[in-house]
Design an enzyme around this catalytic site. Sequence first.
Site, PDB file in Angstrom:
ATOM      1  N   ARG A 191       0.805  -1.214   0.000  1.00  0.00           N
ATOM      2  CA  ARG A 191       0.000   0.000   0.000  1.00  0.00           C
ATOM      3  C   ARG A 191       0.851   1.284   0.000  1.00  0.00           C
ATOM      4  NH1 ARG A 191      -3.532  -2.388   4.894  1.00  0.00           N
ATOM      5  NH2 ARG A 191      -1.592  -3.578   5.104  1.00  0.00           N
ATOM      6  N   THR A 200       1.299 -12.551   8.892  1.00  0.00           N
ATOM      7  CA  THR A 200       1.996 -12.227  10.139  1.00  0.00           C
ATOM      8  C   THR A 200       2.250 -13.477  10.999  1.00  0.00           C
ATOM      9  OG1 THR A 200      -0.189 -11.583  10.992  1.00  0.00           O
ATOM     10  CG2 THR A 200       1.275  -9.808  10.324  1.00  0.00           C
ATOM     11  N   LYS A 236      31.131  28.533   1.236  1.00  0.00           N
ATOM     12  CA  LYS A 236      31.338  27.091   1.102  1.00  0.00           C
ATOM     13  C   LYS A 236      32.751  26.746   1.521  1.00  0.00           C
ATOM     14  CE  LYS A 236      33.410  24.848  -1.699  1.00  0.00           C
ATOM     15  NZ  LYS A 236      34.131  24.273  -2.841  1.00  0.00           N
ATOM     16  N   TYR A 275      37.862  28.114  -8.811  1.00  0.00           N
ATOM     17  CA  TYR A 275      37.726  26.943  -9.673  1.00  0.00           C
ATOM     18  C   TYR A 275      38.196  27.286 -11.078  1.00  0.00           C
ATOM     19  CZ  TYR A 275      35.169  22.906 -11.641  1.00  0.00           C
ATOM     20  OH  TYR A 275      34.817  21.735 -12.249  1.00  0.00           O
ATOM     21  N   SER A 325      34.719  46.705  -2.634  1.00  0.00           N
ATOM     22  CA  SER A 325      33.591  46.058  -3.321  1.00  0.00           C
ATOM     23  C   SER A 325      34.005  45.558  -4.700  1.00  0.00           C
ATOM     24  CB  SER A 325      32.459  47.076  -3.489  1.00  0.00           C
ATOM     25  OG  SER A 325      32.002  47.452  -2.222  1.00  0.00           O
TER      26      SER A 325
HETATM   27  C1  UD1 Z   1      -1.989  -6.018  11.230  1.00  0.00           C
HETATM   28  C2  UD1 Z   1      -2.881  -7.015  11.967  1.00  0.00           C
HETATM   29  C3  UD1 Z   1      -4.102  -6.288  12.499  1.00  0.00           C
HETATM   30  C4  UD1 Z   1      -3.707  -5.107  13.354  1.00  0.00           C
HETATM   31  C5  UD1 Z   1      -2.722  -4.194  12.600  1.00  0.00           C
HETATM   32  C6  UD1 Z   1      -2.160  -3.169  13.534  1.00  0.00           C
HETATM   33  C7  UD1 Z   1      -2.685  -9.272  11.056  1.00  0.00           C
HETATM   34  C8  UD1 Z   1      -3.228 -10.248  10.095  1.00  0.00           C
HETATM   35  N1  UD1 Z   1      -3.266  -8.075  11.087  1.00  0.00           N
HETATM   36  O1  UD1 Z   1      -2.679  -5.564  10.084  1.00  0.00           O
HETATM   37  O2  UD1 Z   1      -4.870  -7.190  13.286  1.00  0.00           O
HETATM   38  O3  UD1 Z   1      -4.844  -4.391  13.738  1.00  0.00           O
HETATM   39  O4  UD1 Z   1      -1.628  -4.958  12.087  1.00  0.00           O
HETATM   40  O5  UD1 Z   1      -1.338  -2.270  12.826  1.00  0.00           O
HETATM   41  O6  UD1 Z   1      -1.761  -9.574  11.771  1.00  0.00           O
HETATM   42  N2  UD1 Z   1       4.570  -8.769   7.932  1.00  0.00           N
HETATM   43  C9  UD1 Z   1       5.536  -9.719   7.755  1.00  0.00           C
HETATM   44  N3  UD1 Z   1       5.278 -10.785   6.974  1.00  0.00           N
HETATM   45  C10 UD1 Z   1       4.092 -10.971   6.357  1.00  0.00           C
HETATM   46  C11 UD1 Z   1       3.096 -10.000   6.547  1.00  0.00           C
HETATM   47  C12 UD1 Z   1       3.362  -8.903   7.336  1.00  0.00           C
HETATM   48  O7  UD1 Z   1       6.629  -9.601   8.303  1.00  0.00           O
HETATM   49  O8  UD1 Z   1       3.950 -11.983   5.657  1.00  0.00           O
HETATM   50  C13 UD1 Z   1       4.859  -7.600   8.774  1.00  0.00           C
HETATM   51  C14 UD1 Z   1       4.773  -6.283   8.022  1.00  0.00           C
HETATM   52  O9  UD1 Z   1       6.028  -5.939   7.500  1.00  0.00           O
HETATM   53  C15 UD1 Z   1       4.307  -5.309   9.094  1.00  0.00           C
HETATM   54  C16 UD1 Z   1       3.538  -6.179  10.070  1.00  0.00           C
HETATM   55  O10 UD1 Z   1       3.883  -7.538   9.790  1.00  0.00           O
HETATM   56  O11 UD1 Z   1       5.372  -4.702   9.770  1.00  0.00           O
HETATM   57  C17 UD1 Z   1       2.038  -6.008   9.935  1.00  0.00           C
HETATM   58  O12 UD1 Z   1       1.661  -6.269   8.593  1.00  0.00           O
HETATM   59  P1  UD1 Z   1       0.635  -5.326   7.846  1.00  0.00           P
HETATM   60  O13 UD1 Z   1       0.528  -5.812   6.457  1.00  0.00           O
HETATM   61  O14 UD1 Z   1       0.986  -3.926   8.059  1.00  0.00           O
HETATM   62  O15 UD1 Z   1      -0.706  -5.697   8.618  1.00  0.00           O
HETATM   63  P2  UD1 Z   1      -1.967  -4.772   8.876  1.00  0.00           P
HETATM   64  O16 UD1 Z   1      -2.860  -4.849   7.713  1.00  0.00           O
HETATM   65  O17 UD1 Z   1      -1.531  -3.456   9.328  1.00  0.00           O
HETATM   66 MG    MG Z   2       0.270  -2.410   9.364  1.00  0.00          MG
END
Ligand code: UD1
Ligand code: MG
Length: 502
Positions: free
Chosen positions: A58, A123, A395, A431, A449
């Site tokens: 996004r 996540t 500079k 320069y 001046s």
């Molecule tokens: C997530 C939570 C949501 C919460 C919100 C808070 C989940 C499914 N959703 O949504 O419940 O309210 O955060 O901000 O957990 N990431 C990875 N690997 C992945 C996917 C994500 O490391 O495969 C990391 C991303 O880099 C990020 C974090 O996990 O730092 C959260 O991922 P993001 O895609 O931002 O989740 P949200 O839609 O914000």
């Molecule tokens: Mg997030």
Amino acid sequence: MDFFWCRHRFALLFGREGSDNHKMIKRGNPIHIEDHMTKKLHYPDLQVCVLAAGRGKRMRSNLPKVLHKVLGRPMIDYILQTVESLTPKAIAVVTGHASEQVRAHVGQPANLEWVIQDKQLGTGHAVKQCEEVIRDVRDVLIVCGDTPLLRTETLATLVDEHRQRQSDVTVLTAEPANPFGYGRIVRDADGRVTSIVEEKDADEAQRAIHEVSSGIYCVRFEVLFELLHAIGNRNAQGEYYLPDIVPLALTAGQSVEAVLMDDADEMLGVNDRVHLAHVEDVMQRQIIEEWQRRGVTIEKPDTVRIEASVKIGMDTVIQAGCYLLGATQVGDECRIGPNAVLIDAWVDDRVNIFAFSHIHSAAVGADALVGPYARLRPEARLDEQVHIGNFVEVKKAVIGEGSKVNHLSYIGDATIGRDCNVGAGTITCNYDGANKFLTEIGDDVFIGSDTQLVAPVRVGDGATIGAGSTITRDVPADGLTLSERNPQRHVEGWQRPKKDRR
Ligand code: UD1
Ligand code: MG
């Protein structure tokens, strides 16, 4: 000529010489603003997992999301500083998308382990990748890399509550004004958390819930990976959701708790650039209010940008539209602006930087006057009581105590001694199209001046140079030096053409 002041203090900014920290601490500001925001705590039986593998679709960017900057610092720096202040046993950072870039930025702190998530399957899947690196801890604290406003104290409260309540899974929740996009906290009739439903999976009734998940959890190590192995990906996004450990834990007879945070702003997660700007606004307000409480007057605060690592002394006034960026430090009783830009600038006490001046990697000594419309470029160093006036560019030049360059000049690759007066329109011709050469001017020199100093060239102490001179050879001390002038003529009876004004 004594350039000690400049060399010594400038080195503090650019790290070329030994340090003089007691002096810096006294003058800049007693406490770094970041020090105030993070307190050191001690959790030797805690493992932290930072989730930072997501592409950040996004954001629509080639840069990994966690490297996008909030007030001049990549997001990942904030969260790492916050969790480091818990002094946990270890920190695992899960990276995937552009992991080399994230690692190159962070480096290799001693207690940090990198974990790769090849495919970003969610996540829950991300945390599961940490299984190999976690051992012998009591709890695992899971945080996201995209929540830069989070404070150490809030995480400490989560861990403490989790332990006091003898919970297996504890989620940090909040009630933001607009819950859109966050996972909603679903509770039963007794108020117990039963599940967390993502925006995309929620029905209308669930979307109306105001309590949301911050995405931050504290989970007992003994149960975490069993739960993670049990989660599936049958949901709107086809991902392995970390929040699904909540119903799984309940089914397994484990306890789930929620800790509601007071300040919903703190868990603001950055998913797109609208969020980025919003988080930056919140942080900017916090930083400005902190400096105001420490004795800095900030006029029209909504128009001012002060990055996280800037320091400002007491009784200094920052006027509207100023940008203080990077490692900028401003001393006590200064007046800056309106609309001045300071980037990695070092400004001593009682300095006036007038409107529309631009200072980048340059140092300004006490009681100096700069601008309006002045430009100090990298390695410009002004000693005490120097005056740099309008449309003057400096500079890589040292200007000695009390010297003045007040109008329309270019001073580059030069040293100017003390108590000199450099006349309007003076140019150091440094320069030749391929090489840069030095102009060296002694003390108590008066330059007429519209003088061009064709470098390399030296001007001795006490010398005076006549207006309009082109100086190509060294100028001896004292006396008057001037280049050959065309004789002045007068044409008798000559008439200037006049417009017909009838
Ligand atoms: C997530 C939570 C949501 C919460 C919100 C808070 C989940 C499914 N959703 O949504 O419940 O309210 O955060 O901000 O957990 N990431 C990875 N690997 C992945 C996917 C994500 O490391 O495969 C990391 C991303 O880099 C990020 C974090 O996990 O730092 C959260 O991922 P993001 O895609 O931002 O989740 P949200 O839609 O914000
Ligand atoms: Mg997030």
